[in-house]
Design an enzyme around this catalytic site. Sequence first.
Site: not given
Length: 852
Positions: A743, A786
């Site tokens: 990511s 996140k």
Amino acid sequence: MAAGSAIQIPSRLPLLLTHEGVLLPGSTMRTSVDSPRNMQLVRSRLLKGTSLRSTIIGVIPNTSDPTSDCDDLPSLHRIGTAALAVQVVGSNWPKPHYTLLVTGLCRFQILQLLKEKPYPVAEVEQLDRLEQFTNQHKSEEELGELSEQFYKYAVQLVEMLDMSVPAVAKLRRLLDNLPREALPDILTSIIRTSNREKLQILDAVSLEERFKMTIPLLVRQIEGLKLLQKTRKPKQDDDKRVVAIRPNRRINHLPSTAEDEEEEEDHDDVVILEKKIRTSSMSEQALKVCLKEIKRLKKMPQSMPEYALTRNYLELMVELPWNKSTKDRLEIRAARILLDNDHYAMEKLKKRVLEYLAVRQLKNNLKGPILCFVGPPGVGKTSVGRSIAKTLGREFHRIALGGVCDQSDIRGHRRTYVGSMPGRIINGLKTVGVNNPVFLLDEVDKLGKSLQGDPAAALLEVLDPEQNHSFTDHYLNVAFDLSQVLFIATANTTATIPPALLDRMEIIQVPGYTQEEKIEIAHRHLIPKQLEQHGLTPQQLQIPQVTTLDIIARYTREAGVRSLDRKLGAICRAVAVKVAEGQHKETKPDRAEVDEGEDCKEHVTEDAKTESISDTADLALPPEMPILIDFHALKDILGPPMYEMEVSERLSQPGVAIGLAWTPLGGEIMFVEASRMDGEGQLTLTGQLGEVMKESAHLAISWLRSNAKRYQLTNASGSFDLLDNTDIHLHFPAGAVTKDGPSAGVTIVTCLASLFSGRLVCSDVAMTGEITLRGLVLPVGGIKDKVLAAHRAGLKRIIIPQRNEKDLEEIAANVRQELTFVPASCLDEVLNAAFDGGFAVKPRAERLNSKL
Ligand code: ADP
């Protein structure tokens, strides 16, 4: 009788003087030796002697050896038994002594005492002949009827005992195989007789006399046995076994010694244990095993180590809740209220738990699924498990699996091992005492693996509803039904849970909390709990919401609330000291003053309190007034803030971008830094990166190189080949923490684009997303964690992969309102959003040439 086959004993024998017990020929006796003369005999004759003859000694009964060496020799019994010393064991505790094991050979008579010191030695005459046991017909003829009569009684006696006991069966065989004349001595030593009677038998030198004297003893024993069997008739064969094992004591009712009583007590314990086993509701298979074990136990001497093992085993079997369970009291409405009361937020988890409980209510014997709560530490996974037990009215037991790397931890050790014990599942059942508790398998993701087998494999059986009705612990060695147990697992990440185990469980993600949620949790649950634990009341300590926010933002950086809880605990401790000190002060202000103080609480206390916390000497504050924790007080108690907002500072140079990472501890923001220097086109990566992350870095560079012209990106010498004469170094700070995952792709591209363009990345933007070589942005996991991390760090805009947009629904509305999300499906969109004014294809500007 064949005289040629007789065995001769030496004509001079050292004499061992015994007081307790009478050794008869053909029997064995253990005797303790501690008087000087006897000790001397053992030392110089038995321990030093080398021949077989030297192990033959004369045992003189009924004579106590004086304790002092110089005392005169007491008068000795005329007849003794020549014996073979089979074993000598020495010990110094409680005083020096030897224990001798002696086997009687034959009678002898003392003719003359040859010496008295250091131990007596006598010239002796052998009285019995020691035949080699062969010719029994002859002896029958010689003694005729008497011997026959004796033999009959002996057989009758032995057959009254339980023949299934091996010792009894052996005795029965011996009756036929031994010469008849040896039998009186042997049987006398087996049946219950007093020392006086034994002595009489020893003195009966003529065989006829011996038979005559022993027959009444046998008859007495037989009568006693008959009486006993009559009184105990109703309980068939088990008691016969008890009789068989200790027939003597029960029959003769002789006054028993303390030792006897102790043994008797133990024996009674075994009988009680047996009764418990019979009345317990264990499974048929288990009952069979237990009865077999108790049979063995009864035959075992208590000194055997196995005795204790077997007994422990049986006691565990009795204690296990084979059939004992608590009654479920499940009422969904009450469950909802209880869950809501105990836990703030975590709506998704609570919803799923309620569904689960509702299905249970409708269908009682629900098989599976096993719930597994996955989330960062301190988000309340364990405490939800506890609430589930509470709503169901079941017992709760937590099994910590972190670091367990031995299969036997789950399944127990086989009983052949020393120190073997049952596994944690069976132990847990024993602890809770019911067979339907809630078991919380904590930290299933931290199961280890070692040479001792894979504990995860053992858990498979435990968690499989199709198999766990017959879970077999190695220690128990019989199946135990676990199907009533409600298993709940917790983990920080699913990545390290073995796939087979994961397959058995339904994963429920428990994400971290937002700051607002944390504040609510702190004020609804944590602060009241801490106050209570520290013996404080809200009238003594007040923590305003701004202070909580300060603690959350500047003293903790976590997804859960555990360190927040600890910090609140620290505050309570500090305040408790103040309050305790204040209570000694007699000076109390009058009511008016207090009221006034409370009116302008915020203001007055702020100054006064700062002093009171920091200056221990100043106790001017009366205890009735709440101590209010403000920023200064916080600093005094917890020290300077640990985390500061550092975002804008770090983004003051080109070549830095903020990524969002997911870790088992929750989401985190991650700075990616890049620099370039003259070189040969090498890429250096630092910061403990995994393989996937390294690949992302290569992908990012390749994409930028292939698009350099489009974006007018050049290296220091103005070439579009970015790696021409240039080395690139990429660093992911917090270098000691291992990082991996795809990511970070978009962040690396943005960071390098900033480096080669010389432009700054916006300081309030964070990003996440996987990239492809063609410049597409692919979705990633852990979006909620996140986003929360970015929110915690004070960032305002988040670039996410377009296909992750759906995940935003899970995020609390207030967090969503404060953030701007930029969905991106390709890298062009990412770069456009990351730089102020976009990152469109531009004519080459002078500053693009700037070197770092
Ligand atoms: P985990 O098992 O997830 O590591 P715990 O269940 O041990 O965390 O929770 C740590 C502490 O935080 C507990 O005291 C728990 O009561 C509290 N806690 C966590 N989440 C909440 C919540 N949503 N509401 C109330 N208390 C919570």
